[in-house]
Scaffold this active site. Structure first.
Site: not given
Length: 99
Positions: A62-64, A90
């Site tokens: 997961v990242c932005r 996210m």
């Protein structure tokens, strides 16, 4: 590269499936909230912290927005880890977060 939607990740977290989520964002981004139970390992530290990542489990990256987690997925896949990238990152996460 395998992908999963934020909604599917939320369903796994809520159903108490043993899911390994690795958040590769920077410290200041994670301080704004992360997926409950996610482990924080910034992208730049992934290769130096492989000993913290269980090679026998599947990991959701997961990242932005999905870009850095895609890079992290490629790094881990090259080292024979089972990884799935969360699409949209996210920015697309609509569920609970922890600080």
């Amino acid at each position: 590269m395998k992908e999963i939607t934020p909604k599917e990740v939320a369903e796994r977290v809520k159903s108490d499936q043993k899911v390994s989520i690795i958040d590769v964002r920077e410290d200041e981004e994670v301080a704004q909230g992360k997926i409950p139970g996610a482990r924080h390992i910034p992208l730049g530290q992934i290769e130096g912290r492989l000993h913290e990542i269980d090679p026998s489990k599947e990991h959701i990256m997961v990242c932005r927005s999905g870009g850095r987690s895609g890079k992290a997925s490629e790094i881990l896949k090259e080292k024979n880890y089972e990884v799935t990238n969360m699409t949209g990152g996210m920015l697309a996460w609509e569920d609970n977060v922890e600080e």
